[in-house]
Motif scaffolding. Structure first.
Motif, PDB file in Angstrom:
ATOM      1  N   GLU A  78       0.859  -1.171   0.000  1.00 33.33           N
ATOM      2  CA  GLU A  78       0.000   0.000   0.000  1.00 33.33           C
ATOM      3  C   GLU A  78       0.900   1.228   0.000  1.00 33.33           C
ATOM      4  N   LEU A  79       0.775   2.011  -1.023  1.00 37.85           N
ATOM      5  CA  LEU A  79       1.619   3.188  -1.166  1.00 37.85           C
ATOM      6  C   LEU A  79       0.856   4.414  -0.694  1.00 37.85           C
ATOM      7  N   VAL A  80       1.486   5.187   0.167  1.00 37.86           N
ATOM      8  CA  VAL A  80       0.844   6.375   0.716  1.00 37.86           C
ATOM      9  C   VAL A  80       1.722   7.577   0.368  1.00 37.86           C
ATOM     10  N   ALA A  81       1.115   8.558  -0.223  1.00 37.19           N
ATOM     11  CA  ALA A  81       1.840   9.780  -0.551  1.00 37.19           C
ATOM     12  C   ALA A  81       1.251  10.929   0.259  1.00 37.19           C
ATOM     13  N   ASP A  82       2.134  11.719   0.871  1.00 39.88           N
ATOM     14  CA  ASP A  82       1.650  12.878   1.616  1.00 39.88           C
ATOM     15  C   ASP A  82       2.126  14.186   0.979  1.00 39.88           C
ATOM     16  N   ALA A  83       2.730  14.061  -0.200  1.00 37.88           N
ATOM     17  CA  ALA A  83       3.157  15.243  -0.954  1.00 37.88           C
ATOM     18  C   ALA A  83       3.222  14.852  -2.432  1.00 37.88           C
ATOM     19  N   PRO A  84       3.243  15.840  -3.341  1.00 36.64           N
ATOM     20  CA  PRO A  84       3.312  15.501  -4.766  1.00 36.64           C
ATOM     21  C   PRO A  84       4.643  14.866  -5.143  1.00 36.64           C
ATOM     22  N   TRP A  85       4.629  14.087  -6.201  1.00 32.66           N
ATOM     23  CA  TRP A  85       5.788  13.436  -6.807  1.00 32.66           C
ATOM     24  C   TRP A  85       6.458  12.408  -5.896  1.00 32.66           C
ATOM     25  N   GLN A  86       5.716  11.756  -5.008  1.00 36.60           N
ATOM     26  CA  GLN A  86       6.294  10.730  -4.135  1.00 36.60           C
ATOM     27  C   GLN A  86       5.974   9.314  -4.627  1.00 36.60           C
ATOM     28  N   VAL A  87       4.833   9.140  -5.230  1.00 38.77           N
ATOM     29  CA  VAL A  87       4.423   7.808  -5.664  1.00 38.77           C
ATOM     30  C   VAL A  87       4.121   7.857  -7.152  1.00 38.77           C
ATOM     31  N   TYR A  88       4.739   6.933  -7.900  1.00 40.48           N
ATOM     32  CA  TYR A  88       4.495   6.838  -9.330  1.00 40.48           C
ATOM     33  C   TYR A  88       3.796   5.509  -9.608  1.00 40.48           C
ATOM     34  N   THR A  89       2.844   5.507 -10.488  1.00 40.85           N
ATOM     35  CA  THR A  89       2.130   4.293 -10.845  1.00 40.85           C
ATOM     36  C   THR A  89       1.767   4.364 -12.316  1.00 40.85           C
ATOM     37  N   TRP A  90       1.309   3.289 -12.861  1.00 45.51           N
ATOM     38  CA  TRP A  90       0.885   3.263 -14.244  1.00 45.51           C
ATOM     39  C   TRP A  90      -0.375   2.425 -14.345  1.00 45.51           C
ATOM     40  N   ASP A  91      -1.132   2.694 -15.378  1.00 41.99           N
ATOM     41  CA  ASP A  91      -2.384   1.967 -15.603  1.00 41.99           C
ATOM     42  C   ASP A  91      -2.650   1.969 -17.102  1.00 41.99           C
ATOM     43  N   ILE A  92      -3.105   0.864 -17.618  1.00 42.92           N
ATOM     44  CA  ILE A  92      -3.477   0.776 -19.030  1.00 42.92           C
ATOM     45  C   ILE A  92      -4.975   0.543 -19.071  1.00 42.92           C
ATOM     46  N   THR A  93      -5.658   1.464 -19.680  1.00 44.49           N
ATOM     47  CA  THR A  93      -7.097   1.367 -19.800  1.00 44.49           C
ATOM     48  C   THR A  93      -7.443   1.095 -21.254  1.00 44.49           C
ATOM     49  N   LYS A  94      -8.325   0.161 -21.502  1.00 46.41           N
ATOM     50  CA  LYS A  94      -8.766  -0.163 -22.857  1.00 46.41           C
ATOM     51  C   LYS A  94      -9.968   0.712 -23.194  1.00 46.41           C
ATOM     52  N   LEU A  95      -9.855   1.428 -24.299  1.00 44.67           N
ATOM     53  CA  LEU A  95     -10.955   2.252 -24.784  1.00 44.67           C
ATOM     54  C   LEU A  95     -11.511   1.627 -26.053  1.00 44.67           C
ATOM     55  N   ALA A  96     -12.825   1.594 -26.160  1.00 49.86           N
ATOM     56  CA  ALA A  96     -13.471   0.996 -27.341  1.00 49.86           C
ATOM     57  C   ALA A  96     -13.161   1.826 -28.580  1.00 49.86           C
ATOM     58  N   GLY A  97     -12.859   1.140 -29.685  1.00 49.89           N
ATOM     59  CA  GLY A  97     -12.545   1.806 -30.939  1.00 49.89           C
ATOM     60  C   GLY A  97     -13.769   1.965 -31.813  1.00 49.89           C
ATOM     61  N   PRO A  98     -13.575   2.363 -33.057  1.00 50.31           N
ATOM     62  CA  PRO A  98     -14.710   2.618 -33.955  1.00 50.31           C
ATOM     63  C   PRO A  98     -15.407   1.335 -34.422  1.00 50.31           C
ATOM     64  N   ALA A  99     -14.727   0.194 -34.372  1.00 53.76           N
ATOM     65  CA  ALA A  99     -15.338  -1.055 -34.830  1.00 53.76           C
ATOM     66  C   ALA A  99     -15.280  -2.085 -33.701  1.00 53.76           C
ATOM     67  N   LYS A 100     -16.086  -3.123 -33.855  1.00 57.27           N
ATOM     68  CA  LYS A 100     -16.129  -4.180 -32.849  1.00 57.27           C
ATOM     69  C   LYS A 100     -14.785  -4.917 -32.831  1.00 57.27           C
ATOM     70  N   GLY A 101     -14.211  -5.087 -31.640  1.00 56.81           N
ATOM     71  CA  GLY A 101     -12.945  -5.780 -31.499  1.00 56.81           C
ATOM     72  C   GLY A 101     -11.745  -4.875 -31.626  1.00 56.81           C
ATOM     73  N   VAL A 102     -11.937  -3.596 -31.815  1.00 56.93           N
ATOM     74  CA  VAL A 102     -10.823  -2.641 -31.921  1.00 56.93           C
ATOM     75  C   VAL A 102     -10.783  -1.848 -30.621  1.00 56.93           C
ATOM     76  N   TYR A 103      -9.638  -1.878 -29.931  1.00 56.80           N
ATOM     77  CA  TYR A 103      -9.462  -1.165 -28.683  1.00 56.80           C
ATOM     78  C   TYR A 103      -8.201  -0.332 -28.743  1.00 56.80           C
ATOM     79  N   TYR A 104      -8.200   0.745 -27.999  1.00 55.30           N
ATOM     80  CA  TYR A 104      -7.033   1.610 -27.892  1.00 55.30           C
ATOM     81  C   TYR A 104      -6.575   1.600 -26.429  1.00 55.30           C
ATOM     82  N   ASP A 105      -5.259   1.528 -26.224  1.00 57.09           N
ATOM     83  CA  ASP A 105      -4.714   1.605 -24.877  1.00 57.09           C
ATOM     84  C   ASP A 105      -4.474   3.057 -24.525  1.00 57.09           C
ATOM     85  N   ALA A 106      -5.046   3.485 -23.421  1.00 57.51           N
ATOM     86  CA  ALA A 106      -4.850   4.877 -22.986  1.00 57.51           C
ATOM     87  C   ALA A 106      -3.878   4.896 -21.824  1.00 57.51           C
TER      88      ALA A 106
END
Length: 145
Positions: free
Chosen positions: A117-145
């Motif tokens: 569990e990461l706790v930050a009490d000031a800016p720029w202390q904890v870095y993380t990443w996340d990949i979210t799948k966004l639906a594309g214009p056609a079925k089965g097409v996704y974009y990573d945000a």
């Protein structure tokens, strides 16, 4: 049916008892004439194990030699040795009486995973990443945000 019998037994007419309970007089009369079956008296079988024998079977099932074996394996091993203590069903019955019908092998227990569990009490202390799948214009097409 019991309420009908109570009403007729308390000097009420059968017509009034029928009106109050909704049971037809013919049904009540038929039920009264029908003999009630006596509960059968069950005796213990002549070949039933005594409590001492049941305790002996339980001790054998929980012995170091057989503690992690299934009753069918124990039964076969004992027959190979020329020993008969009871059937497989009897062994299961004794285990069920003592709430031991379960997996009998020694299984590894994995500890619960610790999640940091990461706790930050000031800016720029904890870095993380996340990949979210966004639906594309056609079925089965996704974009990573």
């Amino acid at each position: 049916m019991v309420a009908y019998q109570v009403l007729t037994g308390a000097a009420s007419t059968t017509r009034d008892a029928k009106r109050l309970t909704g049971i037809a007089r013919s049904s009540a009369e038929r039920d009264r004439r029908r003999p009630t079956p006596a509960a059968p008296v069950r005796r213990a079988p002549a070949n039933a194990l005594t409590p001492a024998e049941r305790e002996q079977v339980l001790c054998l099932l929980n012995s170091l030699e057989f503690v992690d074996a299934a009753p069918a394996q124990i039964y076969a091993a004992l027959l190979d040795q020329g020993v008969y203590v009871g059937s497989i069903a009897t062994m299961y019955r004794v285990l069920r009486e003592h709430a031991q019908v379960r997996e009998r092998r020694r299984l590894a227990r994995h500890p619960a995973r610790w999640r940091p569990e990461l706790v930050a009490d000031a800016p720029w202390q904890v870095y993380t990443w996340d990949i979210t799948k966004l639906a594309g214009p056609a079925k089965g097409v996704y974009y990573d945000a």
